[in-house]
Enzyme design. Structure first.
Site, PDB file in Angstrom:
ATOM      1  NE  ARG A  53      -9.135  -6.640  -3.658  1.00 50.68           N
ATOM      2  CZ  ARG A  53      -9.875  -5.644  -4.114  1.00 50.68           C
ATOM      3  NH1 ARG A  53      -9.524  -4.385  -3.842  1.00 50.68           N
ATOM      4  NH2 ARG A  53     -10.955  -5.874  -4.837  1.00 50.68           N
ATOM      5  CE1 TYR A  54      -7.599  -9.562  -6.202  1.00 54.83           C
ATOM      6  CE2 TYR A  54      -8.388  -7.464  -7.084  1.00 54.83           C
ATOM      7  CZ  TYR A  54      -8.619  -8.653  -6.407  1.00 54.83           C
ATOM      8  OH  TYR A  54      -9.873  -8.933  -5.941  1.00 54.83           O
ATOM      9  CB  THR A  55      -0.480  -4.800  -8.807  1.00 58.47           C
ATOM     10  OG1 THR A  55      -0.783  -3.738  -7.896  1.00 58.47           O
ATOM     11  CG2 THR A  55      -1.562  -4.868  -9.873  1.00 58.47           C
TER      12      THR A  55
ATOM     13  CB  ALA B 201      -7.638  -3.456  -6.763  1.00 63.47           C
TER      14      ALA B 201
END
Length: 467
Positions: free
Chosen positions: A114-116, A112
């Protein structure tokens, strides 16, 4: 009571639906001929530039970039999907987004947003986002900002990275091409085969009627074939067996998919030569080892594998692009010709813009150089004026300086009036004067501009071309 106009329902539906279809094609689904981008991808890159995400900058959360894009430029849904596509080496010959974290693989989806994290690649920054001072601008969706209608692409990105999209009644599926081949094709009297597709996975492209049709019309079935090495391998404790080692698979084909196809074909009896399959893919690259039966002939095994699996498959090309405000189907040669004409027009705008800046700079430098010789006179004039505005008017009247020159003189510090600074001024005047002559020569010669356009593409091919 207002007038009532009677209309034919069928005609009205055709007109309204046609307008809607065109709006979807231009605004969403089909890439632009000249910068090779769909609006959402263009807006992502512009937002990343605004955020200062240069290739040498720190990575930023992809969710932050997506928010900037959607909030300011693209309120039509998530922009993360476009970021992911722009980052995929297996989809693009030159990626536009440099991703940090799990951005997926040919077989797996990304994490997602928000993680990258992400920033611009050198290719995107240098070939698409340069000359931003001369972008053709329009209002964004709410009129609060200006956004570019196109980026001033210095390479034909539509051919480099291709594109796919489905609109209302139309679809596009443009294959990727190698920058080296594009640079070669731009030279006079170059044969058309230099514009043959070149896929990022490095698979072979078979020269057949489908490829010829594509090169001529922009539409055709292009055969992609995995690279194959015939060899022998040790199979358990037994003697060596014939084997085919496949690398560089066709676009969007995975080793897992091919393995399942081989298993199904063996069970069905279509493939009779295969004993085992090993997926030895690692960080070094894709490697699929297909081991034959002891009695199998390796040529027959290779032929069966290409016939009954996606190791040999087709890319259904359809070069539909947006040229201005309408979709058109073009051959790769026609795309390149139209791009060169557009690039020349944009180059003239950039040349005139830089020429104006350089001429202003030359005026300022000459004024500052003259000021070093009349320092005491200038100081006396300025001291006798009541304020800066009065001093500026006096300098402009007495020395026939333009306003920007007078401003630059008033901004000079006394420490800049030394002999060393005088030498620096003379040196910079020489550099600026040389550049002005170069720009004038480019501006007045279409041949020189054409050569310059080709040289820029050739330079990019050395920096970003593959294989």
């Amino acid at each position: 009571m207002s007038d009532i106009t009677s209309v034919n329902v069928v005609d009205e539906m055709k007109s309204a639906y046609g307008e809607y279809a065109l709006a979807v094609l231009v605004g969403r689904a089909i890439p632009d001929l000249y910068d090779g981008l769909k609006p959402v991808t263009r807006r992502v890159l512009v937002a990343m530039k605004w955020l200062g995400l240069r290739p040498d900058a720190r990575y930023m959360k992809a969710a932050r970039v997506e928010g900037e894009t959607m909030g300011k430029l693209h309120p039509h849904g998530g922009a993360y999907g476009a970021m992911v596509t722009a980052s995929q080496w297996w989809t693009n010959n030159a990626t536009l987004v440099d991703g940090w974290g799990n951005w997926g693989s040919p077989t797996d989806g990304p994490a997602a947003a928000r993680y990258t994290e992400a920033k611009l690649t050198e290719y995107a920054y240098s070939t698409l986002l340069s000359d931003s001072e001369t972008w053709q601008l329009k209002d964004n969706y709410d009129g609060s900002l200006k956004e570019p209608m196109q980026l001033n692409a210095t390479v034909p990105n539509i051919l480099v990275n291709g594109g796919a999209g489905i609109g209302v009644g139309f679809a596009t599926n443009i294959p990727t091409h190698n920058l080296h081949g594009i640079a070669t094709a731009m030279k006079p009297d170059t044969v058309i085969t230099h514009l043959a597709p070149d896929f990022p996975t490095g698979c072979d492209v078979v020269h057949d009627e489908g490829l010829d049709e594509y090169l001529t019309t922009g539409k055709g079935s292009i055969r992609m074939r995995a690279k194959c090495e015939q060899t022998t391998v040790q199979h358990g404790k037994r003697a060596t067996r014939p084997a085919c080692v496949f690398t560089n698979l066709p676009l969007h084909i995975s080793t897992e998919q091919v393995g399942q196809q081989i298993k199904a074909a063996v069970e069905k009896g279509s493939i009779t030569t295969v004993a085992d399959v090993r997926d030895e893919t690692d960080r070094e690259g894709i490697r699929l080892v297909v081991i034959g039966k002891a009695s199998a002939k390796v040529d027959a095994m290779e032929a069966e594998l290409f016939r009954f699996t996606s190791l040999d498959t087709k890319f259904n090309a359809n070069n539909l692009v947006i040229d201005g405000t309408k979709p058109v189907l073009l051959s790769p040669r026609e795309i390149l010709k139209r791009w060169v004409v557009w690039r020349d027009e944009r180059l003239v705008v950039a040349i005139k813009h830089e020429l104006q800046i350089k001429r202003i700079r030359a005026d300022v430098l000459r004024g500052q150089l003259y000021a070093t010789d009349i320092m005491e006179e200038l100081v006396d004039i300025i001291r006798r004026c009541k304020d800066r505005q009065a001093a500026k008017k006096k300098l402009m009247a007495q020395y026939e300086w333009k306003e920007h020159v007078a401003d630059a003189i008033l901004d000079m510090r006394l420490s800049q009036l030394t002999r060393l600074d005088e030498a620096k001024l003379r040196s910079e005047i020489k550099v600026v004067s040389t550049r002005i002559k170069e720009l004038i020569a480019l501006n007045t010669s279409k041949v020189k501009r054409k050569n310059y356009i080709i040289s820029v593409v050739e330079e990019a091919s050395h920096d970003f071309g593959t294989r």
